[in-house]
Design a protein around this motif. Sequence first.
Motif, PDB file in Angstrom:
ATOM      1  N   MET A  20      30.467   0.200 -39.647  1.00 41.43           N
ATOM      2  CA  MET A  20      30.119  -1.160 -40.058  1.00 41.43           C
ATOM      3  C   MET A  20      30.746  -1.425 -41.425  1.00 41.43           C
ATOM      4  O   MET A  20      30.509  -0.680 -42.379  1.00 41.43           O
ATOM      5  CB  MET A  20      28.594  -1.310 -40.137  1.00 41.43           C
ATOM      6  CG  MET A  20      28.108  -2.657 -40.627  1.00 41.43           C
ATOM      7  SD  MET A  20      26.289  -2.701 -40.635  1.00 41.43           S
ATOM      8  CE  MET A  20      26.017  -4.328 -41.359  1.00 41.43           C
ATOM      9  N   ASP A  21      31.552  -2.463 -41.508  1.00 40.83           N
ATOM     10  CA  ASP A  21      32.219  -2.817 -42.766  1.00 40.83           C
ATOM     11  C   ASP A  21      32.991  -1.633 -43.350  1.00 40.83           C
ATOM     12  O   ASP A  21      32.997  -1.414 -44.568  1.00 40.83           O
ATOM     13  CB  ASP A  21      31.194  -3.329 -43.789  1.00 40.83           C
ATOM     14  CG  ASP A  21      30.472  -4.575 -43.320  1.00 40.83           C
ATOM     15  OD1 ASP A  21      31.063  -5.331 -42.521  1.00 40.83           O
ATOM     16  OD2 ASP A  21      29.319  -4.792 -43.735  1.00 40.83           O
ATOM     17  N   GLY A  22      33.594  -0.839 -42.465  1.00 36.05           N
ATOM     18  CA  GLY A  22      34.402   0.291 -42.913  1.00 36.05           C
ATOM     19  C   GLY A  22      33.614   1.534 -43.264  1.00 36.05           C
ATOM     20  O   GLY A  22      34.204   2.568 -43.616  1.00 36.05           O
ATOM     21  N   ASN A  51      30.777  -6.958 -34.431  1.00 35.61           N
ATOM     22  CA  ASN A  51      31.869  -6.293 -35.150  1.00 35.61           C
ATOM     23  C   ASN A  51      31.528  -4.884 -35.614  1.00 35.61           C
ATOM     24  O   ASN A  51      32.174  -4.354 -36.530  1.00 35.61           O
ATOM     25  CB  ASN A  51      32.338  -7.133 -36.353  1.00 35.61           C
ATOM     26  CG  ASN A  51      33.069  -8.386 -35.922  1.00 35.61           C
ATOM     27  OD1 ASN A  51      33.854  -8.354 -34.977  1.00 35.61           O
ATOM     28  ND2 ASN A  51      32.801  -9.488 -36.590  1.00 35.61           N
ATOM     29  N   ILE A  52      30.555  -4.265 -34.986  1.00 29.63           N
ATOM     30  CA  ILE A  52      30.249  -2.863 -35.261  1.00 29.63           C
ATOM     31  C   ILE A  52      30.927  -2.011 -34.198  1.00 29.63           C
ATOM     32  O   ILE A  52      30.807  -2.271 -32.996  1.00 29.63           O
ATOM     33  CB  ILE A  52      28.730  -2.616 -35.287  1.00 29.63           C
ATOM     34  CG1 ILE A  52      28.113  -3.373 -36.477  1.00 29.63           C
ATOM     35  CG2 ILE A  52      28.419  -1.116 -35.404  1.00 29.63           C
ATOM     36  CD1 ILE A  52      26.613  -3.389 -36.492  1.00 29.63           C
ATOM     37  N   ARG A  81      22.496   3.787 -44.336  1.00 26.50           N
ATOM     38  CA  ARG A  81      22.588   2.546 -45.111  1.00 26.50           C
ATOM     39  C   ARG A  81      21.299   1.756 -44.916  1.00 26.50           C
ATOM     40  O   ARG A  81      21.010   1.276 -43.822  1.00 26.50           O
ATOM     41  CB  ARG A  81      23.787   1.728 -44.641  1.00 26.50           C
ATOM     42  CG  ARG A  81      23.981   0.416 -45.378  1.00 26.50           C
ATOM     43  CD  ARG A  81      25.206  -0.314 -44.844  1.00 26.50           C
ATOM     44  NE  ARG A  81      25.459  -1.561 -45.566  1.00 26.50           N
ATOM     45  CZ  ARG A  81      26.417  -2.425 -45.250  1.00 26.50           C
ATOM     46  NH1 ARG A  81      27.207  -2.170 -44.226  1.00 26.50           N
ATOM     47  NH2 ARG A  81      26.582  -3.527 -45.933  1.00 26.50           N
ATOM     48  N   GLU A 115      20.775  -0.519 -41.074  1.00 26.11           N
ATOM     49  CA  GLU A 115      21.939  -1.056 -40.387  1.00 26.11           C
ATOM     50  C   GLU A 115      23.052  -0.019 -40.465  1.00 26.11           C
ATOM     51  O   GLU A 115      23.167   0.693 -41.469  1.00 26.11           O
ATOM     52  CB  GLU A 115      22.412  -2.366 -41.034  1.00 26.11           C
ATOM     53  CG  GLU A 115      21.536  -3.565 -40.756  1.00 26.11           C
ATOM     54  CD  GLU A 115      21.597  -4.069 -39.319  1.00 26.11           C
ATOM     55  OE1 GLU A 115      22.534  -3.656 -38.581  1.00 26.11           O
ATOM     56  OE2 GLU A 115      20.712  -4.845 -38.943  1.00 26.11           O
TER      57      GLU A 115
END
Length: 415
Positions: free
Chosen positions: A97-99, A178-179, A251, A402
């Motif tokens: 997620m988000d890199g 987008n995961i 996270r 998340e």
Amino acid sequence: MAILKPFAAVRPRKDIAHKVAALPYDVMNSEEAREIVGDNEYSFLHVDKAEIDLDRNINIYDKIVYEKARNNLYEMINRGVLAKDNKKCLYIYRLIMDGIEQTGIVGCASIDDYLNNEIKKHEHTREEKEQDRINHVDICDANTGPIFLTYKYNNEINGIIKSWTEKEAIYDFLAEDNIRHMVWIIDDEHIICNICNIFKNIDSVYIADGHHRSASAVKVGLKRRKENPNYTGEEEFNFFLSVLFPHSDLRIMDYNRIVKDLNGLSTEEYMFRVSEKFNVNIYEGDEPYKPSCKHTYGMYLGGKWYELTAKKGTYDPCNLVDRLDASILQNNLLKPILGIEDPRTDNRVDFVGGIRGLKELELRIDNQKDGAAFSMYPTDIEDLMLIADAGEVMPPKSTWFEPKLRSGLFIHTLR
């Protein structure tokens, strides 16, 4: 000592895994589930939220809902949407997620470890929510959603994961949020034995998310033991589906609060009382106020954001639970000023996961034209583990993890 057991997963065909995989049942209501599923016949929500395939007026806790879930599960197996592996394996599950990567081992944890507190908890559970999943697990005869566990980072396990994930993944897809989800099968018996032995030398594992699911799985296991008095302890019902992540990968996002009204106080009275416990400053930024450190809060009231900082004496810095931001807000503002006695049951307070963004708080307060919203600083994973080690309990809705684990990629049958 933590027991980790390989199992033969029931899992989707590679070509449709992305259509099967679904968000957990407890992050949406029935109508949201219907909208998410649309015309996707493969979605695992047909199992985890089976009421979507029944009349809208049905009680979601009616036995027919759990029977529908069972029927949908085994229909998916019969149609070849899902199939059971022919040997017991461990699995690696990576979410990006988000890199940022989060990589865990998928296997089965022991109900005895849960009962003996080798698997440590940090939340109370509610009986009605437990009963829902007890019915689901018992009638489906399967754990359909993994429990999210964590352990303190271990270099040996990390080395095995790093080496194994150089192979081609059996699943690799980008979900609609987008995961990215990736899965590998560990089918080498020597490696499986090595991993399980390493976990035997790990002092504790911790429930990060899934207290109700784990409690329910354990109670189903105990029920099956009573029904099978000659059980050996090796039967599948003695174990429950889990994904174990190193704590360094996790996270935790903010878990924010919305209160529907000011408990009969005028804005002036309310602000005066808040200022007795918190330093209050008007926030002039263009974006909603996002706390950057512990013991600070954003408060959205009357179309404005304020920065709140807890004053000295509002908490005991030596008390693991009392010094948590969720405790400070509850003990000094939500309860004494806004009258929220029990945030678990009071319908005047609502909770919004940080993944929705702080604009959601503004929208909700602007729409209801009353009350206040509070943006929180995320809880540390180290605080969670310290509290669990001490046998203490965190305030409700203290953590929002998340990315969310997808259901349907691994199912653990109980026989």
